[in-house]
Design an enzyme around this catalytic site. Structure first.
Site, short mmCIF file in Angstrom:
data_model
loop_
_atom_site.label_atom_id
_atom_site.label_comp_id
_atom_site.label_asym_id
_atom_site.label_seq_id
_atom_site.Cartn_x
_atom_site.Cartn_y
_atom_site.Cartn_z
N GLU A 309 0.82 -1.22 0.00
CA GLU A 309 0.00 0.00 0.00
C GLU A 309 0.85 1.26 0.00
OE1 GLU A 309 -3.03 0.06 3.08
OE2 GLU A 309 -4.49 -0.72 1.65
N HIS A 330 9.29 -26.20 0.83
CA HIS A 330 8.66 -27.35 0.16
C HIS A 330 7.52 -26.92 -0.76
CE1 HIS A 330 10.73 -30.44 2.66
NE2 HIS A 330 10.93 -29.35 3.38
N LYS A 445 -13.88 0.94 -3.77
CA LYS A 445 -14.92 1.34 -2.81
C LYS A 445 -16.04 2.10 -3.53
CE LYS A 445 -11.97 1.85 1.26
NZ LYS A 445 -11.34 2.81 2.13
#
Ligand code: PA5
Length: 454
Positions: A309, A330, A445
């Site tokens: 951000e 792994h 938003k």
């Protein structure tokens, strides 16, 4: 036992052997200049002519709060009251309002905290994190679980600087309804609630209307992902019985080193120098924070947010990634060793395990062939894995650095959180990316709001 005030060290010798030394020297010059500007902004003398230093107060906040006895005592007293009165805490928040508290909880509490008896939890409540999604199943499961606890002594801790983030606000409605149906008495509802929010917000208005007296105000000059050492992180830490003063002392000590130390002895500045050199001069645009303890996975996710951000703007910014080792050797190990040469690996290592070192037992029949390790500890094997992995990367000219913590405790966590926030901010200052604000998030938003209609 190591000195309790030893700060994390940053060892970049292995990366130095791979990265261009002249390029690094040039980057360090830019960082020294950037540090001066950043510190001037933090002192309020506003040197920055490129951007508004929105969240810059995080730099000196730990020192200031340590000097503010009234505010610290209030956090600790509320923490104690919630610890004693509640058996469960539901922390509602998202992004910086959730990830910092989670990082502290995972790093500093028992990995099986919620499954222990109250005594084995050092008398602290269980903690659950919600309000960070719109996940029906997860909400229903938690409401259901809370209803099953016989004495029903759960409380809500709600964190939102803006006080209007939809995920948090919506889940507050849901949990508030459950709280109201449990309590009946409105006064008890207010007492079962603590809120951390900005000076003016709808959340503050709602809490006030509910008669909640546990309202903590976030400093104007500190936003979500820089807020872990404000009441956002300190109140839940205190509820969990952690030493909030030590968190602040570690952070304040790291800030002093950042302000005063030369390159080469300055973890935040040195880390920024490695990151910029790797990205600008070697095209390494992926930053792997490779944590060698399960307890640090949430710290890694907090750091992912901090970097993404803060610097992921205007078509720029490295991509953060958390790896938990040895687990991810792994899964991601193949790519990190052998894939595209676009990765800088930063290990986070803890010298002393917190618990009694487990010794590998011998067996009469050595069927699994492990008697060669009998008598050594699990931590010895982990250290061999770290050295082996670093050697394998070095042999293939893949740069690694180590952030080395003497122990994992409040002091070292405070110092490391501050180091990473300083490093990311400094990088923004040196590369011309505004590390504050997150304008890109506004677009989703806006569209979501329009999808929902008015
Ligand atoms: O770093 C940030 O500022 C964001 O991640 C915010 O913390 C997040 O969007 C939540 O915002 P608020 O605390 O206003 O609910």
């Amino acid at each position: 036992m190591s000195d309790p005030t030893t700060l994390p060290l940053y060892d970049f010798s292995a990366a130095d052997a791979v990265l261009d030394a002249n390029a690094r020297a040039g980057v360090v010059d830019r960082l020294m200049d950037a540090r001066t500007r950043l510190c001037q902004d933090a002192e309020g003398s506003t040197a920055s002519d490129t951007f508004d230093p929105l969240d810059i107060d995080f730099v000196d906040w730990p020192t200031r709060l340590l000097e503010n006895e009234a505010e610290l005592t209030r956090i600790e007293q509320t923490g104690t009251e919630f610890r004693e009165q509640a058996d469960e805490i539901v922390l509602l928040g998202i992004g910086g309002s959730s990830m910092g508290p989670r990082a502290l909880f995972s790093a500093l509490c028992d990995p099986l905290h919620n499954e222990r008896s109250r005594g084995d939890r050092h008398n602290a409540p269980r903690i659950y994190f919600e309000g960070d999604n719109l996940d029906n199943n997860s909400l229903v499961a938690l409401l259901d679980r809370l209803a099953q606890f016989s004495d029903q002594k759960w409380r809500l801790l709600v964190t939102s600087k803006s006080g209007s983030t939809i995920e948090t606000a919506l889940s507050l409605r849901v949990f508030l309804a459950a709280l109201e149906s449990r309590q009946g008495d409105p006064q008890q509802v207010g007492e079962s609630l603590a809120v951390v929010t900005g000076a003016q917000s709808l959340l503050r208005d709602l809490a006030t209307e509910l008669g909640c007296e546990n309202i903590f105000t976030l400093p104007e000059g500190i936003g979500g992902r820089f807020s872990v050492l404000t009441s956002v992180g300190l109140l839940p830490a205190s509820i969990l019985g952690l030493n909030v003063r030590k968190l602040l002392e570690g952070a304040a000590a790291m800030t002093r080193v950042f302000r005063e130390a030369d390159a080469g002895h300055n973890p935040a500045l040195d880390h920024a120098a490695t990151c910029i050199t790797a990205e600008e001069h070697h095209g390494m645009t992926v930053r792997v924070l490779s944590v060698w303890s399960k307890a640090l996975e949430s710290l890694g996710l907090w750091h992912d947010q901090l970097l993404a951000e803060s610097l992921g703007k205007d078509g720029r910014g490295a991509t953060p990634l958390t790896a938990v080792n040895t687990r991810d050797l792994h899964s991601r190990g193949q790519q990190h060793q052998d894939g595209r040469r676009d990765k800088l690996i930063t290990n986070v290592l803890i010298d002393e395990p917190r618990t009694t070192p487990l010794v590998i037992p011998a067996r009469v029949n050595d069927i699994d062939g492990l008697n060669r390790l009998a008598g050594r500890t699990v931590h010895d094997v982990l250290e061999a894995a770290v050295r082996g992995t670093n050697r394998a990367y070095a042999e293939d000219a893949r740069p690694t650095t180590d952030i080395r913590l003497p122990r994992l405790d409040e002091f070292t966590m405070g110092a490391m959180l501050q180091m990473l926030m300083l490093a990311v901010t400094l990088e923004g200052y040196a590369t011309g990316i505004n590390p504050f604000g997150q304008p890109g998030v506004e677009s989703y938003k806006r569209h979501m709001t329009s999808e929902l209609g008015r």
